[in-house]
Design an enzyme around this catalytic site. Structure first.
Site, PDB file in Angstrom:
ATOM      1  N   GLU A 175     -19.649 -51.016 -23.152  1.00  0.00           N
ATOM      2  CA  GLU A 175     -19.964 -52.266 -22.441  1.00  0.00           C
ATOM      3  C   GLU A 175     -21.474 -52.487 -22.401  1.00  0.00           C
ATOM      4  O   GLU A 175     -22.068 -52.657 -21.324  1.00  0.00           O
ATOM      5  CB  GLU A 175     -19.342 -52.272 -21.031  1.00  0.00           C
ATOM      6  CG  GLU A 175     -17.828 -52.264 -21.089  1.00  0.00           C
ATOM      7  CD  GLU A 175     -17.116 -52.655 -19.799  1.00  0.00           C
ATOM      8  OE1 GLU A 175     -17.760 -52.811 -18.753  1.00  0.00           O
ATOM      9  OE2 GLU A 175     -15.870 -52.811 -19.862  1.00  0.00           O
ATOM     10  N   GLU A 293     -10.383 -50.274 -23.718  1.00  0.00           N
ATOM     11  CA  GLU A 293     -10.070 -50.309 -22.285  1.00  0.00           C
ATOM     12  C   GLU A 293      -9.169 -51.516 -22.059  1.00  0.00           C
ATOM     13  O   GLU A 293      -9.516 -52.633 -22.474  1.00  0.00           O
ATOM     14  CB  GLU A 293     -11.329 -50.442 -21.423  1.00  0.00           C
ATOM     15  CG  GLU A 293     -12.169 -49.188 -21.379  1.00  0.00           C
ATOM     16  CD  GLU A 293     -13.345 -49.266 -20.412  1.00  0.00           C
ATOM     17  OE1 GLU A 293     -13.262 -49.983 -19.391  1.00  0.00           O
ATOM     18  OE2 GLU A 293     -14.371 -48.618 -20.701  1.00  0.00           O
ATOM     19  N   GLN A 342      -6.649 -46.069 -16.501  1.00  0.00           N
ATOM     20  CA  GLN A 342      -7.106 -44.789 -17.009  1.00  0.00           C
ATOM     21  C   GLN A 342      -6.019 -43.766 -16.708  1.00  0.00           C
ATOM     22  O   GLN A 342      -5.231 -43.961 -15.779  1.00  0.00           O
ATOM     23  CB  GLN A 342      -8.411 -44.373 -16.339  1.00  0.00           C
ATOM     24  CG  GLN A 342      -9.540 -45.366 -16.520  1.00  0.00           C
ATOM     25  CD  GLN A 342     -10.872 -44.770 -16.106  1.00  0.00           C
ATOM     26  OE1 GLN A 342     -10.986 -43.628 -15.686  1.00  0.00           O
ATOM     27  NE2 GLN A 342     -11.916 -45.597 -16.215  1.00  0.00           N
TER      28      GLN A 342
HETATM   29  O1  AHR Z   1     -12.407 -48.544 -16.323  1.00  0.00           O
HETATM   30  C1  AHR Z   1     -13.353 -48.794 -15.321  1.00  0.00           C
HETATM   31  C2  AHR Z   1     -14.612 -49.467 -15.852  1.00  0.00           C
HETATM   32  O2  AHR Z   1     -14.277 -50.719 -16.380  1.00  0.00           O
HETATM   33  C3  AHR Z   1     -15.296 -48.779 -16.995  1.00  0.00           C
HETATM   34  O3  AHR Z   1     -16.165 -47.778 -16.582  1.00  0.00           O
HETATM   35  C4  AHR Z   1     -16.070 -49.886 -17.637  1.00  0.00           C
HETATM   36  O4  AHR Z   1     -16.278 -49.666 -18.997  1.00  0.00           O
HETATM   37  C5  AHR Z   1     -15.233 -51.116 -17.336  1.00  0.00           C
HETATM   38  O5  AHR Z   1     -15.972 -52.152 -16.836  1.00  0.00           O
END
Ligand code: AHR
Length: 490
Positions: A175, A293, A342
């Site tokens: 990001e 993600e 996650q």
């Molecule tokens: O998954 C949580 C956060 O979401 C991660 O650290 C980031 O990459 C995203 O904004």
């Protein structure tokens, strides 16, 4: 009862389903690593070299193919040398992104790679661009992969692993349009080239993955690729897409049920539009489109540290997972890796842990149910169905994906209707005939059903023989459910 028709074309194969589409992401955030994965070798919680045995078993059962680590935002403030050597001597740092808690660095490179080894997953390490240097990342690759007797390779040996780890996948920042340094796409492209210029595999081919857009930001992608020019030391381009929330994790109306599911299926547009832009620059598709993600992101739960992103996970999240994995399978020619956010105790987790307890979420069950798609050949599936949900959050009542593996046909389906069961008439087109199989269903008592330590099987898959004969048969999907059909072909 609502009805729909699912036509499956077992002879119309269009891509191999990359197992990494079913991948995971584990960040130093809240209780994902500490408590969720790592308890330390001296813990009374059963563990192997400090890693919980229950989570090893779960990730193995769902055939977790790849795990991305150490972040996330954490990655761009992580200095890998903090996480090697005797644990008691490792520095205590502050996790600036996630609650400013102390990071003990007890889980570092060796511990992560041991987790991957125990689970049978490929490691995907995300490097630090935002606050690191090309030299630091290049040295990390050398430490992990160099087979000779350089000082860093010898240090790896002194720390217990003489043989190179041979890690293929490396992210060059995370990001970088946000927490990874607030770069514009042109500046990040320049940084990308500066970092990648110094990365070598040392005999191990590397897959270098660049930071892609926030959601389906086509401007980021075009401008990044334009600035990249003819530079080709790039193997993956990773978008992030969180479908957000509607209501809260366990409290939502029927209308919010549809709202979240409709937000989830926007993934399909992201994949097709991002790939179309990439194709303009990379017609041979040497650069893989990745979504490293994704998932639902609900408001912080009362009584929990909001920086820890802990959330409950209902059958609604299970459908978010199923709809997304079906999109990945339908677009298996365009997308090569996905990493849900996650693994444990953070966002759309596979399981929640507390002390020595672990409960599998509906999302975790969906990942296990969908595992047979891995490495299958994706085949065409056409659905005739109506739409459900209020405007502007309408989505198909029935949707799914299909793959073949030898004489096995695997079909996954979602009934998005919050209240009505659906009768799905399955037609095998092109001469294929079924001779039995199994049907696994995942549903809850209500659209807000979820699992707890007290009631761990409120939402659990149920498998029964499938009455599948000849080239057509019917299955009934309960409201708000996910189905997996494992069909033996004659
Ligand atoms: O998954 C949580 C956060 O979401 C991660 O650290 C980031 O990459 C995203 O904004």
């Amino acid at each position: 009862m609502a009805r729909g028709t699912i036509e499956v074309y077992p002879n119309l194969e269009f891509a191999t389903i990359n197992p990494n589409l079913f991948g995971h992401f584990a960040e130093h955030l809240g209780e994902c690593i500490y408590g969720g994965i790592w308890v330390g070798p001296d813990s009374p919680i059963p563990n192997t070299d400090g890693i919980r045995n229950d989570i090893i078993g779960l990730l193995r059962a769902m055939k977790a193919p790849v795990i991305r680590w150490p972040g996330g935002c954490f990655a761009d403030d992580y200095h890998w040398t903090d996480g090697i050597g005797p644990r008691e001597g490792r520095p205590r740092r502050i996790n600036i992104h996630w609650g400013e808690v102390i990071e003990t660095n007890h889980f570092g490179t060796h511990e992560f790679l041991r987790l991957c080894e125990l689970v049978g997953a490929e490691p995907y390490i995300c490097g630090n661009v935002g606050s690191g240097s090309p030299r630091e990342l290049r040295d990390w690759v050398e430490y992990v992969n160099f087979p000779g007797d350089s000082t860093l390779a010898l240090q790896r040996g002194a720390n217990g692993h003489g043989a190179p780890f041979n890690v293929r996948c490396w992210g060059v920042g995370n990001e970088n349009w946000g927490c990874g340094g607030h770069f514009g796409p042109e500046d990040y492209a320049k940084e990308y080239k500066r970092f990648a210029s110094f990365l070598r595999g040392f005999g191990q081919p590397l897959d270098l993955i660049a930071c892609g857009p926030a959601g389906n930001d086509t401007g980021w992608t075009r401008r990044f690729l334009t600035e990249l020019g003819g530079y080709r030391h790039l193997h993956g381009f990773a978008a992030h897409y969180y479908c957000g929330t509607a209501g809260a994790s366990t409290q939502y109306t029927e209308s919010q049920w549809y709202q979240l599911l409709e937000q989830a299926i926007r993934m399909e547009r992201l994949v097709t539009q991002q790939r179309a832009i990439l194709d303009g620059f990379d017609p041979d598709r040497r650069i893989a489109l990745i979504v490293d993600e994704w998932g639902s992101w609900h408001p912080a739960e009362a009584g929990r540290n909001p920086a820890f992103l802990w959330q409950q996970n209902t059958i609604r999240d299970g459908l978010v997972a199923a709809l997304t994995l079906d999109i990945f399978c339908r677009q298996a020619d365009k997308v090569q890796m996905g990493n849900i956010a996650q693994t444990f105790n953070v966002l759309q987790a596979m399981a929640l842990t507390e002390g020595d307890q672990m409960v599998v979420t509906p999302t975790g069950h969906v990942f296990a149910m969908y595992a047979p798609h891995q490495r299958g050949r994706a085949v065409t599936l056409r659905v005739e169905t109506d739409a459900v949900g209020p405007e502007p959050h309408r989505l198909p009542r029935l949707s799914g994906s299909a793959s073949v593996n030898g004489r096995k046909l695997f079909v996954t389906l979602v009934n998005a209707d919050a209240g009505e069961p659906a009768e799905a008439k399955i037609k095998l087109v092109g001469g294929a005939q079924a001779q039995g199989g199994t049907l696994t269903l995942l549903a809850g008592e209500s659209i807000r059903a979820y699992n707890t330590f007290e009631q761990p099987a409120a939402v659990a898959p149920v498998t029964a023989p499938l009455r599948a004969g000849w080239d057509r048969f019917t299955v009934t999907l309960p409201p708000a459910s996910v189905a997996a059909l494992a069909i033996e072909l004659a």
